[in-house]
Scaffold this motif. Structure first.
Motif, PDB file in Angstrom:
ATOM      1  N   ASN A  19      17.574  60.232 -57.305  1.00 10.51           N
ATOM      2  CA  ASN A  19      18.628  60.839 -58.122  1.00 10.51           C
ATOM      3  C   ASN A  19      19.981  60.389 -57.590  1.00 10.51           C
ATOM      4  O   ASN A  19      20.055  59.654 -56.603  1.00 10.51           O
ATOM      5  CB  ASN A  19      18.524  62.371 -58.098  1.00 10.51           C
ATOM      6  N   ILE A  20      21.048  60.838 -58.250  1.00  7.60           N
ATOM      7  CA  ILE A  20      22.386  60.454 -57.809  1.00  7.60           C
ATOM      8  C   ILE A  20      23.166  61.669 -57.282  1.00  7.60           C
ATOM      9  O   ILE A  20      24.383  61.721 -57.353  1.00  7.60           O
ATOM     10  CB  ILE A  20      23.188  59.771 -58.936  1.00  7.60           C
ATOM     11  N   LYS A  21      22.432  62.610 -56.724  1.00 10.01           N
ATOM     12  CA  LYS A  21      23.080  63.767 -56.136  1.00 10.01           C
ATOM     13  C   LYS A  21      23.815  63.356 -54.857  1.00 10.01           C
ATOM     14  O   LYS A  21      23.479  62.360 -54.225  1.00 10.01           O
ATOM     15  CB  LYS A  21      22.045  64.849 -55.819  1.00 10.01           C
ATOM     16  N   MET A  22      24.809  64.143 -54.495  1.00 14.32           N
ATOM     17  CA  MET A  22      25.647  63.816 -53.348  1.00 14.32           C
ATOM     18  C   MET A  22      24.824  63.644 -52.070  1.00 14.32           C
ATOM     19  O   MET A  22      25.029  62.691 -51.311  1.00 14.32           O
ATOM     20  CB  MET A  22      26.701  64.902 -53.135  1.00 14.32           C
ATOM     21  N   ALA A  23      23.867  64.528 -51.830  1.00 17.18           N
ATOM     22  CA  ALA A  23      23.064  64.453 -50.615  1.00 17.18           C
ATOM     23  C   ALA A  23      22.272  63.150 -50.554  1.00 17.18           C
ATOM     24  O   ALA A  23      22.143  62.534 -49.490  1.00 17.18           O
ATOM     25  CB  ALA A  23      22.117  65.652 -50.536  1.00 17.18           C
ATOM     26  N   THR A  24      21.762  62.713 -51.706  1.00 20.74           N
ATOM     27  CA  THR A  24      20.972  61.475 -51.756  1.00 20.74           C
ATOM     28  C   THR A  24      21.838  60.259 -51.469  1.00 20.74           C
ATOM     29  O   THR A  24      21.481  59.400 -50.652  1.00 20.74           O
ATOM     30  CB  THR A  24      20.317  61.319 -53.141  1.00 20.74           C
ATOM     31  N   LEU A  25      22.998  60.165 -52.133  1.00 17.38           N
ATOM     32  CA  LEU A  25      23.869  59.006 -51.955  1.00 17.38           C
ATOM     33  C   LEU A  25      24.446  58.955 -50.540  1.00 17.38           C
ATOM     34  O   LEU A  25      24.571  57.872 -49.950  1.00 17.38           O
ATOM     35  CB  LEU A  25      24.991  59.023 -52.988  1.00 17.38           C
ATOM     36  N   LYS A  26      24.793  60.100 -50.006  1.00 21.85           N
ATOM     37  CA  LYS A  26      25.332  60.141 -48.643  1.00 21.85           C
ATOM     38  C   LYS A  26      24.282  59.712 -47.627  1.00 21.85           C
ATOM     39  O   LYS A  26      24.572  58.955 -46.697  1.00 21.85           O
ATOM     40  CB  LYS A  26      25.845  61.543 -48.316  1.00 21.85           C
ATOM     41  N   ALA A  27      23.052  60.205 -47.798  1.00 18.10           N
ATOM     42  CA  ALA A  27      21.988  59.868 -46.852  1.00 18.10           C
ATOM     43  C   ALA A  27      21.653  58.378 -46.909  1.00 18.10           C
ATOM     44  O   ALA A  27      21.460  57.736 -45.868  1.00 18.10           O
ATOM     45  CB  ALA A  27      20.739  60.701 -47.164  1.00 18.10           C
ATOM     46  N   GLN A  28      21.612  57.800 -48.110  1.00 12.29           N
ATOM     47  CA  GLN A  28      21.295  56.383 -48.247  1.00 12.29           C
ATOM     48  C   GLN A  28      22.424  55.523 -47.691  1.00 12.29           C
ATOM     49  O   GLN A  28      22.182  54.474 -47.090  1.00 12.29           O
ATOM     50  CB  GLN A  28      21.041  56.037 -49.712  1.00 12.29           C
ATOM     51  N   THR A  29      23.668  55.961 -47.891  1.00 13.92           N
ATOM     52  CA  THR A  29      24.813  55.237 -47.337  1.00 13.92           C
ATOM     53  C   THR A  29      24.773  55.258 -45.819  1.00 13.92           C
ATOM     54  O   THR A  29      24.983  54.231 -45.164  1.00 13.92           O
ATOM     55  CB  THR A  29      26.132  55.847 -47.838  1.00 13.92           C
ATOM     56  N   ALA A  30      24.475  56.419 -45.234  1.00 14.96           N
ATOM     57  CA  ALA A  30      24.410  56.533 -43.772  1.00 14.96           C
ATOM     58  C   ALA A  30      23.309  55.657 -43.199  1.00 14.96           C
ATOM     59  O   ALA A  30      23.433  55.136 -42.083  1.00 14.96           O
ATOM     60  CB  ALA A  30      24.185  57.988 -43.383  1.00 14.96           C
ATOM     61  N   ALA A  31      22.217  55.458 -43.956  1.00 11.27           N
ATOM     62  CA  ALA A  31      21.092  54.649 -43.483  1.00 11.27           C
ATOM     63  C   ALA A  31      21.334  53.157 -43.657  1.00 11.27           C
ATOM     64  O   ALA A  31      20.595  52.343 -43.099  1.00 11.27           O
ATOM     65  CB  ALA A  31      19.822  55.060 -44.231  1.00 11.27           C
ATOM     66  N   THR A  32      22.387  52.809 -44.416  1.00 15.63           N
ATOM     67  CA  THR A  32      22.609  51.397 -44.750  1.00 15.63           C
ATOM     68  C   THR A  32      23.916  50.844 -44.215  1.00 15.63           C
ATOM     69  O   THR A  32      23.999  49.671 -43.843  1.00 15.63           O
ATOM     70  CB  THR A  32      22.581  51.214 -46.283  1.00 15.63           C
ATOM     71  N   VAL A  33      24.964  51.676 -44.165  1.00 18.23           N
ATOM     72  CA  VAL A  33      26.307  51.215 -43.808  1.00 18.23           C
ATOM     73  C   VAL A  33      26.745  51.840 -42.492  1.00 18.23           C
ATOM     74  O   VAL A  33      26.630  53.049 -42.292  1.00 18.23           O
ATOM     75  CB  VAL A  33      27.314  51.579 -44.922  1.00 18.23           C
ATOM     76  N   ALA A  34      27.256  51.015 -41.596  1.00 17.85           N
ATOM     77  CA  ALA A  34      27.688  51.493 -40.286  1.00 17.85           C
ATOM     78  C   ALA A  34      28.927  52.385 -40.408  1.00 17.85           C
ATOM     79  O   ALA A  34      29.808  52.121 -41.225  1.00 17.85           O
ATOM     80  CB  ALA A  34      27.999  50.305 -39.374  1.00 17.85           C
ATOM     81  N   PRO A  35      29.014  53.437 -39.609  1.00 16.73           N
ATOM     82  CA  PRO A  35      30.215  54.297 -39.613  1.00 16.73           C
ATOM     83  C   PRO A  35      31.458  53.474 -39.304  1.00 16.73           C
ATOM     84  O   PRO A  35      31.401  52.520 -38.519  1.00 16.73           O
ATOM     85  CB  PRO A  35      29.919  55.304 -38.497  1.00 16.73           C
ATOM     86  N   GLY A  36      32.561  53.829 -39.934  1.00 17.28           N
ATOM     87  CA  GLY A  36      33.803  53.102 -39.726  1.00 17.28           C
ATOM     88  C   GLY A  36      34.043  52.005 -40.731  1.00 17.28           C
ATOM     89  O   GLY A  36      35.134  51.420 -40.771  1.00 17.28           O
ATOM     90  N   ALA A  37      33.047  51.713 -41.560  1.00 18.05           N
ATOM     91  CA  ALA A  37      33.201  50.660 -42.563  1.00 18.05           C
ATOM     92  C   ALA A  37      34.105  51.134 -43.697  1.00 18.05           C
ATOM     93  O   ALA A  37      34.284  52.329 -43.929  1.00 18.05           O
ATOM     94  CB  ALA A  37      31.837  50.261 -43.127  1.00 18.05           C
ATOM     95  N   VAL A  38      34.688  50.169 -44.394  1.00 12.25           N
ATOM     96  CA  VAL A  38      35.460  50.446 -45.606  1.00 12.25           C
ATOM     97  C   VAL A  38      34.500  50.352 -46.784  1.00 12.25           C
ATOM     98  O   VAL A  38      33.746  49.383 -46.897  1.00 12.25           O
ATOM     99  CB  VAL A  38      36.599  49.428 -45.787  1.00 12.25           C
TER     100      VAL A  38
END
Length: 297
Positions: free
Chosen positions: A182-201
């Protein structure tokens, strides 16, 4: 000097059959890619050369005689399909832009549709195994899309029966794609955290579910497509924010699905997504893609 668009391809069909005229050439290539023509023997520990054995698909260490089976542990191990046919199937996958259907593989390889379909999916599985797995850094574009055949339901986000896919494109770097529920906030945030390093633009569209990425340590700018806004230039950081790179990939993928495969079931969507992601990440590296897949087997 830039290569002319009308020039011969770097790895033409003629080149392929010159390089791999028979199964023996294919077996030797598998050995060289997986182990190296000269390497340290696992038994005697000597850096040795290996010679082809005449009575089996194996190479023997020149120092101790230990046998190395290049196809062991791969899908080539027990296959009754000639290695050259497998190699040509891989060649078709890495040289095409819009994918290869099972029917096209059947015609090109001269095998049954069942065999062609199975080979195609085995190759797609290897495409994911041949990719580097590490977090994206720098400037990353994020966008999600809905993919599937023509089914009843409203257009755009929320279309019934579609598969939801999410893409991450590192500027000047890799593309990562995933299927999400789904495109719920929790899903998108979790997938972003698993794919993109903190501090990225990160650059996204205006979907509200992306709204709290700044609180997770990302520099987040949303481009408001609904207001006909396609790009934003940040003079402070001198960065251009848009999602054109990942959106271009989704356009190609959807066009290829319609034109080559007609439709893709949710069950097999991950394999096709891995295939197109692999080619996008290695575009212009036909020989490199070919050997990367052989190594992944």
């Amino acid at each position: 000097m830039e290569k002319s668009k009308s020039a011969s391809p770097d790895f033409s069909v003629r080149d392929f059959f010159k390089r791999f005229p028979d199964d023996e050439a294919c077996l030797e290539h598998i050995f060289n890619v997986r182990f190296g023509a000269r390497h340290v023997c696992r038994v005697c520990g000597v850096e040795s050369t290996f010679h082809r054995m005449s009575d089996r698909r194996a190479f023997a260490c020149a120092a101790c005689g230990d046998h190395v089976y290049p196809t062991a542990g791969t899908i080539f191990q027990d296959t009754r399909t000639p290695l050259q046919v497998w190699f040509y199937a891989i060649y078709l996958f890495v040289t095409t832009r819009h994918g290869v259907s099972g029917k096209e593989l059947q015609r090109q390889l001269g095998v049954t549709y069942k065999t062609a379909w199975r080979m195609g999916h085995k190759i797609r599985e290897q495409m994911d195994k041949g990719e580097v797995k590490q977090l994206l850094t720098g400037h990353v574009e994020i966008d999600e899309a809905y993919v599937g055949g023509k089914r009843p339901g409203k257009r755009g986000r929320g279309a019934a029966g579609k598969t939801i896919v999410m893409g991450f494109k590192e500027r000047g770097g890799r593309l990562v794609t995933e299927i999400i529920p789904n495109i719920k906030m929790a899903t998108l945030k979790a997938q972003t955290a698993a794919t993109v390093a903190p501090g990225a633009v990160v650059s996204t569209d205006e979907l509200l579910s992306y709204g709290l990425l700044k609180q997770d340590g990302y520099t987040h700018v949303a481009v408001k497509h609904g207001k006909k806004e396609w790009a934003i230039y940040d003079y402070r950081t001198q960065q251009l924010h848009h999602t054109n790179g990942v959106e271009s990939f989704w356009r190609l993928f959807k066009h290829s699905v319609r034109g080559t495969h007609v439709s893709i079931s949710q069950k097999h969507m991950k394999r096709y997504l891995d295939e197109f992601t692999f080619r996008a990440n290695h575009r212009g590296e036909v020989n490199g893609m070919f050997d990367r897949l052989i190594a992944a087997f």
